[in-house]
Design an enzyme around this catalytic site. Structure first.
Site, PDB file in Angstrom:
ATOM      1  N   GLU A 205      -3.942  -9.052   0.483  1.00  0.00           N
ATOM      2  CA  GLU A 205      -4.373  -8.812   1.868  1.00  0.00           C
ATOM      3  C   GLU A 205      -5.902  -8.813   1.847  1.00  0.00           C
ATOM      4  OE1 GLU A 205      -1.973  -5.814   3.831  1.00  0.00           O
ATOM      5  OE2 GLU A 205      -3.743  -5.211   4.949  1.00  0.00           O
TER       6      GLU A 205
ATOM      7  N   GLU B 163       0.825  -1.214   0.000  1.00  0.00           N
ATOM      8  CA  GLU B 163       0.000   0.000   0.000  1.00  0.00           C
ATOM      9  C   GLU B 163       0.853   1.254   0.000  1.00  0.00           C
ATOM     10  OE1 GLU B 163      -2.949  -0.136   3.091  1.00  0.00           O
ATOM     11  OE2 GLU B 163      -3.919  -1.889   2.224  1.00  0.00           O
TER      12      GLU B 163
HETATM   13  C1  GAL Z   1      -4.039  -2.568   5.495  1.00  0.00           C
HETATM   14  C2  GAL Z   1      -2.554  -2.496   5.783  1.00  0.00           C
HETATM   15  C3  GAL Z   1      -2.172  -3.370   6.958  1.00  0.00           C
HETATM   16  C4  GAL Z   1      -3.129  -3.128   8.090  1.00  0.00           C
HETATM   17  C5  GAL Z   1      -4.520  -3.428   7.623  1.00  0.00           C
HETATM   18  C6  GAL Z   1      -5.577  -3.312   8.697  1.00  0.00           C
HETATM   19  O1  GAL Z   1      -4.477  -1.524   4.739  1.00  0.00           O
HETATM   20  O2  GAL Z   1      -1.813  -2.910   4.675  1.00  0.00           O
HETATM   21  O3  GAL Z   1      -0.873  -3.081   7.366  1.00  0.00           O
HETATM   22  O4  GAL Z   1      -3.010  -1.820   8.504  1.00  0.00           O
HETATM   23  O5  GAL Z   1      -4.846  -2.517   6.600  1.00  0.00           O
HETATM   24  O6  GAL Z   1      -6.839  -3.532   8.152  1.00  0.00           O
END
Ligand code: GAL
Length: 808
Positions: free
Chosen positions: A501, A425
């Site tokens: 993710e 991100e």
């Molecule tokens: C994402 C990020 C992670 C964590 C996660 C929580 O956007 O890459 O590191 O913060 O959100 O939902």
């Protein structure tokens, strides 16, 4: 001079490369480091003036003993993803543990192995952060990134007799978005070898051709020295020699070999078969250096139409993201802790880990090779544009290439690694400059390792589709944004999409909230989240929605769930509430205990074993007659539910809806104390399995169960003892919060305790803690002598409980 330090000689050290033989010595610098948590003239101070320094063992995390403090590293942040309009003061964002500041480590040692004509390297696997390394008062080098492995040639800095190694570390405020830990938290080694040698991390083993009959093993080895000869012996997992090969052709500083291994056994998560290559470097008849490296024979391919292929077979990623802390141990590396995590994940059917958002430990990769886990190794959470003021953005332009080179060179022989991630991100996604960075980083990865693809966890999907950022990567990895998968699939040349993710669903183990509704960012007065698993974040979604895409679209090649285990810091959705200080995202809690969600994933991912799990617990005094929905997570497609023998009807997985497709849900059950029973049916409607849960009576005694009852007497190994408060019939008391006290005697010591409560300010290293939702986990560590270890647990009003663990 008083000799404070003892040096441990390691016979076989636990990296991919094993290196103790007649030609090299590897020395682990573990015990008797001296440490102080403030700025001093540590590189040169005389021994006498360090009297007030602490004596510590490395790996070490200086902050994990706390105390938790709301004021540590408070970050005023506006999370745009959460549509926040104003910045809020986030108290627990980096775990509220005292990791900010300066730490000095010193260790004196003598090195009789080092003589003229030898080379000595000092290797640090991870020091948080901005390490400045001094030997005998002179600065040897600096490495800013706290997650990476690095080494310095210390040959010119060594002297006869006593040497003084000093390391200065500094963690600035606002340098992380989670608990980064503090200190020399991974191992430190000195390697002494001849000057004619294999270069550090200079050997690369690949398997470019594989058939049933033969695999081609390609070895490229960078060496120091002229007129040398390389003799390689390949052994199978039983130690049988499969091939021997000799070559003396050097191209520049590299020798290359292609060796045939007949009837190769392939590496995969189901069968993690490992070979060993033993490399010997001769000059004339003199053996100069020797290196032993494990490798796997396996092929990977990312196909536009078929997806990810492992050994030619379509394989979906059933993965989890993991931060590097080990809950109550902080970030100080412990192999037993890593092994337990992987064992828990394997039982869930998980086949992959993403080291979010930085370089994984070498030990974790060794374990993934051995236990069978695919790995996405990630480099950075920030590039040039920062997320936090003092993050990696300060170093990116100068250091990114060096950091990638070390990551790839150190780790590329691990068969488990099937993909590199250049970033997570990164705000640079939005800029044209970012496209250039993406291309540059990708090319560095490719230069160092042409065999694996490169991805980035992208969250600005609309932008990357428009500005070309997404086209640059080998694999399009998306963080959340499932509504844009289809568009990305159509527009991007790669065709396939990876959930780099996913989910970010939040829950607290054993906590259930009513009414049961699906709602994003649900918050409650007790700062806990409901384990009905219906609450995700503003930017994320429920696990079921990811499942739908993976099941229905061949081009979705799987996912990495945020996260496998809770971690210290980032207590979303309670980021600005005190005392929340650790995450709620985990499929397992901070103690490693499975939450209900574990069984949701298991019911889908573990295709070998039965899953039949009922939630919530059945102790709802005061809710008699009230609607108390019951969910069952199971790999069976239908089941009947009974409350005190009365049928609540049959539920079937329904492929037309989102949740009913993966969960069986009885939404109208009225609570009455007693027994909830589920009977599951096979596809012919035959009852094939059943499970019951019961209303528990008052806490009566404790039930103890150790993950391992025999551990190594090496002073490092751990047994994790799960403690459950139970009633007089042995039924777990799901709401018990009894205070428990721990005593360890015999051949071990009390190491830590954790109850998985994200709001608890009790310290992990003290010998007392309250149970949370009826449970906690005690970590017992061996000493260096074999014998029995006794853990005794007392609690007011409960019978004393004991368990014996053997250290051998
Ligand atoms: C994402 C990020 C992670 C964590 C996660 C929580 O956007 O890459 O590191 O913060 O959100 O939902």
């Amino acid at each position: 001079m008083k000799k404070l330090i003892s040096i441990t000689f390691v016979l076989i050290f636990n990296l991919g490369c094993v290196a103790q033989n007649n030609t090299r010595t590897v020395i682990n610098l573990e015990k008797n480091w001296r440490f102080i948590n403030k700025e001093v003239a540590g590189a040169e101070m005389p021994e006498a003036s360090t009297a007030n320094w602490e004596t510590v063992t490395v790996p070490h995390d200086w902050a994990i003993k706390g105390p938790f403090d709301k004021h540590i590293d408070v970050q005023a942040v506006r999370v745009t993803q959460d549509l926040e309009k104003v910045a809020k003061e986030r108290s627990g964002r980096t775990g509220a543990l005292p990791h900010i500041g300066i730490g000095w480590y010193r260790k004196s040692f003598s090195l009789p192995e080092f003589k003229k004509g030898k080379q000595a390297l000092l290797v640090l696997d991870g020091a948080m952060s901005d390490a400045h390394v001094f030997l005998n008062g002179k600065e040897v080098g600096n490495w800013p990134c706290g997650y990476n492995y690095f080494y310095f040639d210390i040959s010119d800095y060594l002297k006869d007799g006593e040497n003084l190694l000093a390391v200065r570390l500094e963690n600035l405020p606002e340098s992380s978005r989670w608990y980064p830990g503090a200190g020399i938290y991974r191992k430190v080694q000195i390697i002494v070898k001849d000057q004619v040698n294999f270069q550090q991390w200079g050997t690369f083993i690949t398997t470019p051709y594989i058939s049933e009959k033969v695999a081609k093993v390609n070895i490229k080895s960078e060496v120091n020295g002229k007129n040398v000869k390389l003799v390689t012996e390949i052994k199978d997992a039983d130690g049988n020699v499969k091939a021997i090969y000799t070559s003396d052709k050097m191209f520049d500083n590299q020798i290359e070999q292609n060796i045939g291994v007949t009837n190769p056994k392939l590496w995969s998560p189901d069968s993690p078969y490992l070979y060993t290559a033993n490399l010997k470097l001769y000059q004339g008849d003199n053996l100069k250096d020797e290196l032993t490296t494990r490798f796997g024979i396996r092929s990977i391919a990312y196909d536009r139409d078929k997806g990810f292929l492992l050994n030619g077979k379509v394989t979906k990623f059933k993965g989890v993201c993991l931060h590097h802390d080990q809950g109550p141990l902080g970030t100080a590396l412990n192999k037993a802790a890593l092994k337990r995590q992987i064992a828990i994940l394997k039982d869930m059917g998980c086949n992959a880990i993403r080291s979010s958002h930085n370089m994984p430990s070498r030990e974790q990769l060794d374990l993934c090779d051995e236990m069978g886990i695919l790995f996405m190794a990630e480099a950075f959470d920030e590039w040039e544009k920062g997320k936090v003021k003092n993050g990696y953005n300060r170093f990116f332009n100068e250091w990114a290439e060096r950091d990638i080179v070390n990551l790839v060179r150190a780790d590329r022989n691990h068969p488990c690694i099937v993909m590199w991630s250049a970033g997570n991100e990164v705000p640079d996604q939005l800029r044209y400059e970012g496209v250039k960075h993406a291309k540059r980083l990708r090319d560095i990865f490719h230069r160092e390792d042409p065999t694996r693809p490169v991805t980035v966890g992208m969250d600005r999907v609309t932008a990357i589709l428009a500005n070309g950022f997404g086209n640059v990567l080998d694999v399009a990895g998306f963080n959340y944004r499932i509504h844009l998968y289809e568009e990305a699939h159509e527009k991007l040349p790669q065709g396939i999409v990876l959930g780099a993710e996913t989910a970010s669903t939040v829950s607290s183990r054993g906590i259930y909230k009513f009414p049961v509704i699906e709602k994003k960012m649900q918050r409650f007065d007790d700062l806990q989240c409901s384990s009905y698993d219906l609450s995700a974040c503003g930017w994320s979604n429920l696990p079921d929605e990811d499942f739908v895409l993976q099941d229905d679209k061949d081009w979705v090649i799987g996912e990495f769930v945020w996260t496998g285990f809770d971690y210290l810091g980032e207590p979303t959705p309670y980021n600005w509430y005190w005392p929340s200080r650790s995450s709620y995202f985990g499929i397992c809690d901070l103690a490693g205990l499975p939450k209900d969600r574990y069984y949701l994933y298991r019911s889908r991912w573990n295709t070998k074993d039965e899953t039949l799990h009922i939630l919530p617990h059945w102790n709802w005094k005061g809710r008699e007659g009230e609607i108390t929905p019951v969910f069952v997570y199971t790999n069976y497609n239908s089941a009947e539910l009974f409350v005190n023998g009365v049928s609540q009807g049959i539920q079937k997985k329904n492929f037309d809806t989102k949740q009913n497709r993966y969960r069986l849900m009885w939404m109208d059950v009225k609570y009455q104390p007693g027994t909830v029973k589920v009977v599951a049916f096979d596809d012919n409607g035959k009852a094939v399995a059943e499970k019951e849960i019961h209303t528990a009576g008052k806490p009566h005694h404790l039930k103890l169960s150790a993950d391992r009852k025999v551990i190594a007497a090496d002073g490092k190994d751990l047994s994790y003892v799960t403690v459950s408060v139970v009633d007089k019939n042995g039924i777990p008391c799901p709401t018990a919060a009894n205070r428990l006290n721990f005593k360890v005697t015999g051949a071990g010591q009390f190491k830590a305790v954790c109850n998985g409560d994200a709001t608890s300010l009790e310290l992990f290293h003290l010998t007392t803690m309250k149970a949370f939702s009826g449970k906690l986990v005690v970590l017992v560590q061996s000493l260096e002598d074999s014998g029995n270890i006794e853990l005794e647990i007392t609690s007011k009003g409960l019978k004393t409980a004991k368990i014996t663990i053997a250290a051998k």
